[in-house]
Motif scaffolding. Structure first.
Motif, short mmCIF file in Angstrom:
data_model
loop_
_atom_site.label_atom_id
_atom_site.label_comp_id
_atom_site.label_asym_id
_atom_site.label_seq_id
_atom_site.Cartn_x
_atom_site.Cartn_y
_atom_site.Cartn_z
N GLY A 60 -15.91 -36.16 -0.65
CA GLY A 60 -15.39 -36.92 0.47
C GLY A 60 -15.72 -36.20 1.76
O GLY A 60 -15.89 -34.98 1.79
N LEU A 61 -15.79 -36.94 2.85
CA LEU A 61 -16.30 -36.36 4.09
C LEU A 61 -15.44 -35.22 4.61
O LEU A 61 -15.96 -34.25 5.16
CB LEU A 61 -16.45 -37.46 5.16
N ARG A 62 -14.14 -35.30 4.47
CA ARG A 62 -13.28 -34.21 4.94
C ARG A 62 -13.18 -33.08 3.92
O ARG A 62 -13.27 -31.91 4.28
CB ARG A 62 -11.89 -34.75 5.27
N ASN B 79 -11.87 -36.99 -2.03
CA ASN B 79 -12.00 -37.54 -3.37
C ASN B 79 -11.09 -36.74 -4.29
O ASN B 79 -11.44 -35.64 -4.73
CB ASN B 79 -13.46 -37.47 -3.83
N TRP B 80 -9.91 -37.27 -4.58
CA TRP B 80 -8.91 -36.51 -5.34
C TRP B 80 -9.41 -36.19 -6.75
O TRP B 80 -9.01 -35.17 -7.34
CB TRP B 80 -7.60 -37.30 -5.42
N ARG B 81 -10.30 -37.00 -7.28
CA ARG B 81 -10.82 -36.75 -8.63
C ARG B 81 -11.59 -35.43 -8.66
O ARG B 81 -11.51 -34.66 -9.63
CB ARG B 81 -11.74 -37.90 -9.05
N THR B 82 -12.35 -35.18 -7.61
CA THR B 82 -13.13 -33.94 -7.52
C THR B 82 -12.21 -32.73 -7.46
O THR B 82 -12.46 -31.71 -8.12
CB THR B 82 -14.02 -33.98 -6.27
N ILE B 83 -11.15 -32.83 -6.66
CA ILE B 83 -10.23 -31.71 -6.51
C ILE B 83 -9.57 -31.37 -7.83
O ILE B 83 -9.50 -30.20 -8.24
CB ILE B 83 -9.17 -32.05 -5.44
N VAL B 84 -9.10 -32.39 -8.55
CA VAL B 84 -8.46 -32.17 -9.86
C VAL B 84 -9.45 -31.56 -10.84
O VAL B 84 -9.15 -30.60 -11.56
CB VAL B 84 -7.88 -33.49 -10.41
N LEU C 87 -15.99 -36.91 -14.77
CA LEU C 87 -16.56 -38.13 -15.33
C LEU C 87 -15.46 -39.00 -15.94
O LEU C 87 -15.44 -40.23 -15.75
CB LEU C 87 -17.60 -37.77 -16.38
N ILE C 88 -14.53 -38.37 -16.63
CA ILE C 88 -13.41 -39.12 -17.24
C ILE C 88 -12.53 -39.74 -16.16
O ILE C 88 -12.15 -40.92 -16.25
CB ILE C 88 -12.58 -38.18 -18.14
N LEU C 89 -12.23 -38.97 -15.12
CA LEU C 89 -11.39 -39.50 -14.04
C LEU C 89 -12.07 -40.67 -13.33
O LEU C 89 -11.39 -41.62 -12.91
CB LEU C 89 -11.07 -38.39 -13.04
N CYS C 90 -13.39 -40.59 -13.18
CA CYS C 90 -14.11 -41.69 -12.53
C CYS C 90 -14.16 -42.93 -13.42
O CYS C 90 -14.28 -44.05 -12.92
CB CYS C 90 -15.53 -41.25 -12.16
#
Length: 566
Positions: A117-119, A456-461, A508-511
């Motif tokens: 995500g941009l931020r 992108n919260w999925r990336t953080i997790v 990948l699972i979260l997406c």
């Protein structure tokens, strides 16, 4: 011949509607150095990348990599096998991390805007900047040692120079003087833009390869063989016990992870340099073949030369570095021929350190800083900031032995391997190699990469899930006062592959559970003029035609940036 602004904007297909214009007016995240590169700046061919990877392999840290592996309890033959396997693992990963730059002509910072995500992309960006500071310091210090040997071949008194440095610093006054000199030499070199580095890289690669082979042949001939390290009792000279049984297996895993960790910065920044490729295929040959082979060969040369030197100069400690071997040659041989040989070899390795430090660390740091503060920093300014900050990293404290070097190589991979896994899995399996370039510079909720408030919260997790299994072992390895069991220590030995796949698979699972928006979207038009040569009118006269075409390409690109920012 002068081109009017309207003609150029029409050729770029810059959005003209009020709604689109407002989006671009709010975009504050770009400058000339972080937008998709125009064809006029993409001039790296296959030989350019060959020079890049040979220089990345034939240098002091590549030469000493075998010592780091033997410090884990591996014999010479085992260290060679681990180095070969590690080299091909590196090749597989850099092919993946180079694709974004080769196809879309943007680097690591832009790629992570799509992933995080941009931020939130500031987080991996800052981590990469810190790593650039650290490795710039380390490679600069090693370059200073080569420069010291070079000066010593002309002025031997530098070896007996009065030392005013405290013992606690781990350096002498001569060491610090040479570090200052090496830094001063680096300053004018940073004036060369990345697209102009291909000829210096090829030249340095050729000279360093020839020099390393000559030193290898000389060592074997002078010692009458490979030396004592190749024998069964070789590890006794290193001062470690041979790893056996389960310990041997985990030492091999540790060595493989260290091989990947040693180049984790280069793995992340591959797209920063593949974006300069004339064609997407140009970096592939070097990534697949030259990168692993050059790294393996120089590791073998370093091990054999150190082993041979143990027989030639038994009164010396093990000479793991080329500058250590060259210094011993000068001090023990003490002839005009030896001093001349040391001078030229030291000169080559000094240039090799410049060749790896400038593009691999200074300019990579500059590229990252350009995207951190695009209004104020370009690549050149960022490179100088990286160089200055590297001094503050106290490089003399980072290069205190093989074991410490292993820690430096492996440690930060705990954080960077999950980031790499996220980039690869997102690009190939989630976005399926489709990128909307304009959205990477649109700092508003209208961007498909804005996600949730720019994150992108999925990336953080997924990143946290990739870090936590190896984090206890990391704390223990850097001397933190924590007590961990043996299994946690061994899990840390898998930090690179484990972090890479855990974060990638979780992401990948979260997406799949919560799909991203904008999957498969690309720009309708080539807004930045990056996917082909601009269509400029022809002029009479071949020489004038070539010059005007090149000038027009740069002018088109510059006006596009101005229009987007304004």
């Amino acid at each position: 011949m002068v081109w009017d602004k309207q003609t150029i904007l029409l050729k770029l297909q810059v959005p003209q509607s009020e709604e689109e214009a407002e989006v671009w007016q709010n975009s504050k995240w770009l400058n000339r150095d972080n937008v998709p590169l125009p064809p006029s700046r993409r001039n790296w061919g296959m030989w350019s990348y060959a020079g890049f990877w040979i220089t990345s392999g034939v240098n002091v840290s590549g030469w000493a990599s075998g010592a780091s592996l033997m410090s884990l309890g591996l014999t010479v033959s085992q260290a060679m096998i681990v180095n070969v396997l590690g080299g091909f693992l590196v090749a597989a990963v850099i092919v993946c991390t180079g694709q974004m730059g080769a196809r879309w002509h943007v680097g690591f910072p832009m790629w992570n805007r799509m992933v995080w995500g941009l931020r939130a992309s500031y987080f991996p960006l800052i981590n990469r900047i810190i790593l650039s500071f650290t490795w710039c310091a380390t490679q600069g210090w090693l370059g200073a040692q080569c420069l010291k040997t070079l000066i010593g071949s002309i002025i031997p008194g530098i070896y007996t120079m009065k030392n005013t440095m405290p013992v606690s610093t781990g350096m002498t006054s001569a060491d610090f003087l040479c570090f200052v000199l090496f830094t001063l030499i680096t300053i004018p070199c940073l004036l060369i833009p990345p697209e102009k580095l291909r000829i210096p890289m090829i030249t340095i690669a050729s000279c360093s390869s020839i020099t390393a082979i000559i030193m290898f042949i000389w060592s074997l001939a002078r010692a009458g063989g490979g030396g004592p390290l190749l024998r069964s009792e070789g590890l006794e000279l290193v001062g470690v016990e041979a790893a056996k049984g389960a310990n041997l297996v985990w030492a091999i895993f540790h060595g493989l992870s260290a091989s990947l960790g040693a180049i984790c910065a280069g793995i992340l920044s591959q797209s920063d340099y593949t974006r300069f490729a004339r064609r997407p295929i140009d970096p592939l040959v070097s990534q697949v073949i030259i990168a692993p082979i050059s790294g393996t060969i120089v590791c073998v040369i370093g091990l054999i030369c150190a082993s041979s030197a143990a027989k030639i100069y038994p009164e010396e400690p093990l000479l793991w570095t080329p500058y250590g071997l060259l210094t011993a040659i000068q001090l023990h041989e003490n002839t005009k021929g030896a001093r001349a040989a040391v001078f030229f070899a030291s000169l080559v390795f000094t240039l090799a350190q410049l060749g790896i430090n400038i593009p691999g660390n200074c300019l990579s740091g500059g590229i990252d800083l350009t995207s951190l503060l695009p209004k104020y920093i370009n690549i050149r300014r960022g490179a100088y900031i990286t160089l200055v900050m590297s001094i503050a990293m106290c490089p003399w404290a980072l290069s205190s032995g093989a074991t410490a070097f292993i820690s430096v190589m492996s440690g930060y991979a705990v954080f960077l391997a999950p980031m790499t896994g996220l980039m690869v899995f997102d690009y190939f399996f989630v976005h399926k190699r489709q990128v909307k370039l304009s959205a990477l510079y649109d700092a508003t909720p209208n961007s498909v990469y804005w996600y949730w408030k720019g994150c992108n919260w999925r990336t953080i997790v997924a990143w946290i899930m990739g870090v936590w299994p190896t984090f206890p072992g990391f704390l223990h390895s850097v001397g933190a006062k924590v007590t961990i069991s043996l299994p946690w220590s061994r899990i840390y030995y898998l930090c690179w592959p484990l972090g890479f796949f855990v974060s990638g698979i979780v992401y990948l699972i979260l997406c799949k559970i919560s799909p991203l928006s904008g999957i498969g979207e690309v720009d309708d038009e080539d807004i930045f003029g990056t996917h082909g040569p601009p269509n400029v009118p022809q002029v009479e006269g071949d020489e004038e035609k070539e010059q005007i075409n090149e000038d027009s390409k740069d002018l088109v690109h510059e006006v596009a940036i101005v229009q987007v920012r304004e």
